[in-house]
Design a protein around this motif. Structure first.
Motif, PDB file in Angstrom:
ATOM      1  N   ILE A 150      47.960  36.477  46.614  1.00 26.58           N
ATOM      2  CA  ILE A 150      46.918  35.656  47.220  1.00 26.58           C
ATOM      3  C   ILE A 150      46.007  36.554  48.041  1.00 26.58           C
ATOM      4  O   ILE A 150      46.403  37.624  48.490  1.00 26.58           O
ATOM      5  CB  ILE A 150      47.489  34.522  48.102  1.00 26.58           C
ATOM      6  N   GLY A 151      44.774  36.107  48.229  1.00 29.52           N
ATOM      7  CA  GLY A 151      43.801  36.907  48.963  1.00 29.52           C
ATOM      8  C   GLY A 151      43.045  37.828  48.031  1.00 29.52           C
ATOM      9  O   GLY A 151      42.618  37.437  46.935  1.00 29.52           O
ATOM     10  N   GLU A 152      42.907  39.084  48.422  1.00 29.35           N
ATOM     11  CA  GLU A 152      42.170  40.091  47.654  1.00 29.35           C
ATOM     12  C   GLU A 152      43.104  40.683  46.607  1.00 29.35           C
ATOM     13  O   GLU A 152      43.785  41.672  46.847  1.00 29.35           O
ATOM     14  CB  GLU A 152      41.640  41.167  48.601  1.00 29.35           C
ATOM     15  N   THR A 153      43.134  40.076  45.428  1.00 36.83           N
ATOM     16  CA  THR A 153      44.186  40.368  44.450  1.00 36.83           C
ATOM     17  C   THR A 153      43.841  41.430  43.419  1.00 36.83           C
ATOM     18  O   THR A 153      44.736  42.065  42.865  1.00 36.83           O
ATOM     19  CB  THR A 153      44.564  39.076  43.698  1.00 36.83           C
ATOM     20  N   LYS A 154      42.555  41.637  43.131  1.00 36.25           N
ATOM     21  CA  LYS A 154      42.204  42.378  41.920  1.00 36.25           C
ATOM     22  C   LYS A 154      42.544  43.862  41.964  1.00 36.25           C
ATOM     23  O   LYS A 154      42.906  44.452  40.946  1.00 36.25           O
ATOM     24  CB  LYS A 154      40.719  42.199  41.598  1.00 36.25           C
ATOM     25  N   TYR A 155      42.445  44.496  43.131  1.00 32.45           N
ATOM     26  CA  TYR A 155      42.662  45.945  43.188  1.00 32.45           C
ATOM     27  C   TYR A 155      44.134  46.324  43.049  1.00 32.45           C
ATOM     28  O   TYR A 155      44.466  47.372  42.510  1.00 32.45           O
ATOM     29  CB  TYR A 155      42.107  46.505  44.501  1.00 32.45           C
TER      30      TYR A 155
END
Length: 244
Positions: A150-155
């Protein structure tokens, strides 16, 4: 913004969250996003939060209050008969808090939105892991979907997809999580140390391993530097491209 990961392993469940919250580049503070409750021998529960801070703090406060005040213990996550029922109660509470704070329309709902990862175990049942959406509904981790972000997941997702396997030890999983978080921290200023973690051993029915990775943590720095060097070495060993 934030970044939290929950994993389902053969050994149990493991959780990690960052602690940074910001309302602009000049207003950054540290807030705990991982919360736990337990009755040793009966149940252990972990919740991680991402999204609007007022919403997530209200939800955690309500859930916590219901575990302490006898007149408010219905429903309580410490009395629910299953992790599924706990996930339902967390989802219901999240939906109610969002509705109480929002005005009307999608814009207001989005402004007060939040997502949560809920995991743990109740005696007599296996460990379970859920992802709770702002609408109050949820999904459960499985063999095909062994982790939630959850949150900033892509990196931080690529390394998890490539390297996570169910028979990892907690030590290996923590190393993998640190690589995932390091990639995210280096790519997004809204995610940052310290990092909180909990490793819950299946059938222990108690929070076993818990800690915080500080800014100057020697092991984290070794993983961060080593991962960067390993990527550079792997890139250099790839076959060269040629123009025909």
């Amino acid at each position: 913004m934030t970044y939290c990961v929950g994993m389902r392993l053969d050994a149990g469940l493991i959780f990690m969250s960052d602690t940074r919250t910001n309302a602009g580049v000049d207003n950054i503070s540290t807030v705990k996003k991982m919360h736990s409750w337990e009755i040793p021998g009966d149940r252990s529960i972990v919740i991680m939060t991402a999204g609007n801070l007022a919403t997530t703090q209200s939800v955690i406060s309500l859930l916590d209050e219901r575990t302490k005040a006898p007149e408010d213990r219905k429903p309580s996550i410490l009395e629910a008969p299953s992790m599924f029922q706990i996930a339902r109660e967390v989802g219901r509470t999240l939906k109610e808090v969002i509705a109480a704070n929002a005005t009307t329309g999608m814009e207001a709902d989005g402004a007060f939105g939040a997502t949560m990862i809920v995991g743990g175990q109740i005696a007599g049942s296996p460990p379970r892991l859920f992802l709770i959406y702002p609408e109050g509904n949820f999904i459960e981790a499985s063999e095909d979907t062994p982790f939630f972000q959850i949150g900033e997941t892509k990196y931080g997702k690529p390394i998890l997809v490539r390297a996570l396997h169910a028979d990892m030890s907690f030590e290996q999983a923590l190393k993998l999580l640190m690589v995932s978080f390091d990639s995210t921290i280096k790519s997004n200023l809204s995610v940052g140390l310290p990092l909180d973690y909990i490793a819950y051993a299946a059938d222990s029915l108690r929070i076993g391993y818990a800690g915080r990775v500080a800014q100057d943590d020697a092991y984290y720095q070794a993983v961060s530097n080593g991962w960067g060097e390993a990527l550079t070495l792997a890139f250099d060993q790839l076959p060269e491209f040629t123009f025909d």
